[in-house]
Design a protein around this motif. Structure first.
Motif, PDB file in Angstrom:
ATOM      1  N   TRP A   1       0.816  -1.213   0.000  1.00 30.28           N
ATOM      2  CA  TRP A   1       0.000   0.000   0.000  1.00 30.28           C
ATOM      3  C   TRP A   1       0.855   1.272   0.000  1.00 30.28           C
ATOM      4  N   TYR A   2       2.081   1.207   0.493  1.00 30.22           N
ATOM      5  CA  TYR A   2       2.961   2.375   0.382  1.00 30.22           C
ATOM      6  C   TYR A   2       3.544   2.495  -1.022  1.00 30.22           C
ATOM      7  N   GLN A   3       3.858   1.373  -1.634  1.00 28.46           N
ATOM      8  CA  GLN A   3       4.312   1.409  -3.028  1.00 28.46           C
ATOM      9  C   GLN A   3       3.225   2.003  -3.921  1.00 28.46           C
ATOM     10  N   GLN A   4       1.991   1.533  -3.725  1.00 24.39           N
ATOM     11  CA  GLN A   4       0.862   2.029  -4.515  1.00 24.39           C
ATOM     12  C   GLN A   4       0.586   3.498  -4.226  1.00 24.39           C
ATOM     13  N   ALA A   5       0.786   3.912  -2.963  1.00 28.46           N
ATOM     14  CA  ALA A   5       0.560   5.316  -2.602  1.00 28.46           C
ATOM     15  C   ALA A   5       1.528   6.233  -3.341  1.00 28.46           C
ATOM     16  N   LEU A   6       2.788   5.835  -3.419  1.00 25.86           N
ATOM     17  CA  LEU A   6       3.766   6.660  -4.128  1.00 25.86           C
ATOM     18  C   LEU A   6       3.427   6.753  -5.610  1.00 25.86           C
ATOM     19  N   ALA A   7       3.047   5.626  -6.189  1.00 22.02           N
ATOM     20  CA  ALA A   7       2.656   5.651  -7.601  1.00 22.02           C
ATOM     21  C   ALA A   7       1.464   6.568  -7.815  1.00 22.02           C
ATOM     22  N   ARG A   8       0.498   6.452  -6.945  1.00 24.99           N
ATOM     23  CA  ARG A   8      -0.729   7.261  -7.047  1.00 24.99           C
ATOM     24  C   ARG A   8      -0.420   8.756  -6.910  1.00 24.99           C
ATOM     25  N   LEU A   9       0.417   9.102  -5.956  1.00 23.81           N
ATOM     26  CA  LEU A   9       0.764  10.504  -5.742  1.00 23.81           C
ATOM     27  C   LEU A   9       1.508  11.086  -6.928  1.00 23.81           C
ATOM     28  N   THR A  10       2.424  10.319  -7.494  1.00 23.50           N
ATOM     29  CA  THR A  10       3.227  10.873  -8.591  1.00 23.50           C
ATOM     30  C   THR A  10       2.407  11.148  -9.845  1.00 23.50           C
ATOM     31  N   HIS A  11       1.210  10.580  -9.930  1.00 25.11           N
ATOM     32  CA  HIS A  11       0.359  10.820 -11.100  1.00 25.11           C
ATOM     33  C   HIS A  11      -0.630  11.976 -10.881  1.00 25.11           C
ATOM     34  N   LEU A  12      -0.605  12.580  -9.700  1.00 24.51           N
ATOM     35  CA  LEU A  12      -1.495  13.714  -9.453  1.00 24.51           C
ATOM     36  C   LEU A  12      -0.844  14.997  -9.984  1.00 24.51           C
ATOM     37  N   PRO A  13      -1.521  15.751 -10.835  1.00 25.00           N
ATOM     38  CA  PRO A  13      -0.908  16.950 -11.426  1.00 25.00           C
ATOM     39  C   PRO A  13      -0.456  17.973 -10.394  1.00 25.00           C
ATOM     40  N   HIS A  14      -1.170  18.090  -9.269  1.00 27.66           N
ATOM     41  CA  HIS A  14      -0.826  19.116  -8.289  1.00 27.66           C
ATOM     42  C   HIS A  14       0.190  18.639  -7.259  1.00 27.66           C
ATOM     43  N   VAL A  15       0.643  17.394  -7.352  1.00 30.85           N
ATOM     44  CA  VAL A  15       1.698  16.898  -6.466  1.00 30.85           C
ATOM     45  C   VAL A  15       3.045  17.136  -7.137  1.00 30.85           C
ATOM     46  N   GLU A  16       3.877  17.894  -6.449  1.00 23.56           N
ATOM     47  CA  GLU A  16       5.193  18.243  -6.991  1.00 23.56           C
ATOM     48  C   GLU A  16       6.222  17.162  -6.717  1.00 23.56           C
ATOM     49  N   ARG A  17       6.157  16.537  -5.512  1.00 19.97           N
ATOM     50  CA  ARG A  17       7.161  15.557  -5.119  1.00 19.97           C
ATOM     51  C   ARG A  17       6.514  14.545  -4.189  1.00 19.97           C
ATOM     52  N   ALA A  18       6.920  13.290  -4.337  1.00 21.03           N
ATOM     53  CA  ALA A  18       6.526  12.229  -3.412  1.00 21.03           C
ATOM     54  C   ALA A  18       7.795  11.469  -3.051  1.00 21.03           C
ATOM     55  N   ALA A  19       8.156  11.501  -1.773  1.00 25.57           N
ATOM     56  CA  ALA A  19       9.426  10.931  -1.337  1.00 25.57           C
ATOM     57  C   ALA A  19       9.203  10.032  -0.129  1.00 25.57           C
ATOM     58  N   VAL A  20      10.206   9.192   0.151  1.00 28.99           N
ATOM     59  CA  VAL A  20      10.079   8.245   1.258  1.00 28.99           C
ATOM     60  C   VAL A  20      11.461   7.917   1.801  1.00 28.99           C
ATOM     61  N   GLN A  21      11.522   7.714   3.122  1.00 30.22           N
ATOM     62  CA  GLN A  21      12.710   7.153   3.756  1.00 30.22           C
ATOM     63  C   GLN A  21      12.562   5.633   3.773  1.00 30.22           C
ATOM     64  N   THR A  22      13.632   4.918   3.406  1.00 30.81           N
ATOM     65  CA  THR A  22      13.534   3.466   3.282  1.00 30.81           C
ATOM     66  C   THR A  22      14.902   2.819   3.459  1.00 30.81           C
ATOM     67  N   ASN A  23      14.892   1.546   3.880  1.00 33.85           N
ATOM     68  CA  ASN A  23      16.142   0.786   3.900  1.00 33.85           C
ATOM     69  C   ASN A  23      16.420   0.110   2.560  1.00 33.85           C
ATOM     70  N   LEU A  24      15.542   0.292   1.607  1.00 31.97           N
ATOM     71  CA  LEU A  24      15.699  -0.165   0.231  1.00 31.97           C
ATOM     72  C   LEU A  24      15.791  -1.690   0.110  1.00 31.97           C
ATOM     73  N   SER A  25      15.163  -2.382   1.046  1.00 28.55           N
ATOM     74  CA  SER A  25      15.177  -3.845   1.009  1.00 28.55           C
ATOM     75  C   SER A  25      14.068  -4.419   0.131  1.00 28.55           C
ATOM     76  N   CYS A  26      13.134  -3.588  -0.291  1.00 27.28           N
ATOM     77  CA  CYS A  26      11.961  -4.078  -1.018  1.00 27.28           C
ATOM     78  C   CYS A  26      12.288  -4.385  -2.477  1.00 27.28           C
ATOM     79  N   ARG A  27      11.398  -5.110  -3.118  1.00 27.00           N
ATOM     80  CA  ARG A  27      11.456  -5.247  -4.570  1.00 27.00           C
ATOM     81  C   ARG A  27      11.121  -3.900  -5.202  1.00 27.00           C
ATOM     82  N   LEU A  28      11.630  -3.666  -6.398  1.00 33.32           N
ATOM     83  CA  LEU A  28      11.458  -2.361  -7.032  1.00 33.32           C
ATOM     84  C   LEU A  28      10.655  -2.417  -8.321  1.00 33.32           C
ATOM     85  N   ASP A  29       9.921  -3.509  -8.540  1.00 30.31           N
ATOM     86  CA  ASP A  29       9.132  -3.604  -9.764  1.00 30.31           C
ATOM     87  C   ASP A  29       7.998  -2.581  -9.795  1.00 30.31           C
TER      88      ASP A  29
END
Length: 299
Positions: free
Chosen positions: A70-98
């Protein structure tokens, strides 16, 4: 209105178990994860409704967010909103990146922390390379324990030259630095002296509470993560009236996600559009940049 929201929902569990972090020992129940997902959905709907504003979102979870879809989907969803300038996250980068293929990656920012006791360096480097292949702006960093200094130097050698490697200073007395330690970490990260400083902040102008907010899962808003005086609830119809200039009420500020918004430090000029994911606007490994870092840390 131009607004940056640091969102920290109830998620607190992590798939790592770092000895210095209490959240690495916490596993959340299905009920708690369900609430986290519901809270995040409510927040996303609020962002979607703010079409009259320019909004940036920075996920700063206590635990690790990107292992949950749900956080992966949230970032994707935010980046497609025209009025959202940036969507960022702190992570240990252990997840899959597909999931990156679902994002408008030019709007995505990743603040990636390398934990050498939990991930092989080669794996972390491969994850960073994958981010670069997808055009995702990102920084890499480590906690500045003295025992990690060799590993930090090795990571700096192996990262691409244009990837910023930050070092988070340990300020609680667990790992006191010598002058040689500070010099060593500063050779890796020219901005280390800034992070290794508790900046005077009481009475100083800060964007926190005016154009930058910290919000929890229930919608309670604060000027930042470090001042627990509520400004109101983000979802209240009259909440916007709470947004106004207000001086800092703490004596000092020592965390990057806090002091970066102190106006007198002028770190918005250092980081530019990479402020949330901690990516400076220009490469820092030059003498001029190091002198600038030294000047700020002595302010």
């Amino acid at each position: 209105m131009k607004l940056t929201v640091l969102y920290r929902g109830p998620l607190s569990g992590c798939n790592y178990g770092c000895e210095y972090c209490p959240f690495g020992k916490w596993k959340q129940s299905e009920e708690e994860l369900t609430k986290d997902r519901a809270d995040l959905e409510r927040f996303l709907q609020w962002v979607e409704s703010r079409t009259q504003d320019t909004v940036s979102v920075f996920f700063t979870p206590w635990g690790e967010a990107l292992i949950w879809p749900w956080y992966q989907q949230a970032l994707a969803r935010l980046t497609h909103l025209p009025h959202v300038e940036r969507a960022a996250v702190q992570t240990n980068l252990s997840c899959r990146l597909d999931w990156l293929t679902d994002c408008r990656t030019e709007k995505l920012g990743i603040w990636a922390t390398y934990h050498p006791e939990w991930m092989k360096r080669a794996r972390f480097l491969a994850q960073c390379e994958r981010l670069s292949e997808h055009g995702v702006r990102h920084s890499a960093g480590m906690v500045g324990f003295r025992r990690f200094a060799d590993e930090a130097e090795a990571l700096r050698r192996e990262l691409p030259e244009d990837t910023y490697l930050w070092i988070n200073a340990v300020k609680d007395g667990l790992d006191a630095y010598t002058s040689e330690d500070v010099e060593r970490f500063t050779r890796i990260d020219p901005l280390f002296p800034i992070n290794n400083t508790r900046h005077p902040s009481r009475g100083r102008a800060c964007r926190g509470g005016e154009s930058v907010l910290s919000v929890d899962g229930d919608g309670t808003a604060y000027r930042c993560h470090f001042i627990k005086e509520p400004l109101g609830n983000l979802y209240a119809p009259d909440f916007d009236a709470a947004l106004k200039p207000r001086p800092c009420s703490k004596d000092t500020c020592g965390c990057h996600i806090g002091y970066v918004h102190l106006e007198y430090l002028e770190l918005d000029r250092v980081f530019g559009s990479g402020l949330l994911e901690r990516v400076p606007a220009t490469r820092l490994w030059t003498g001029g940049a190091q002198r600038s870092a030294s000047r700020i840390s002595q302010s």
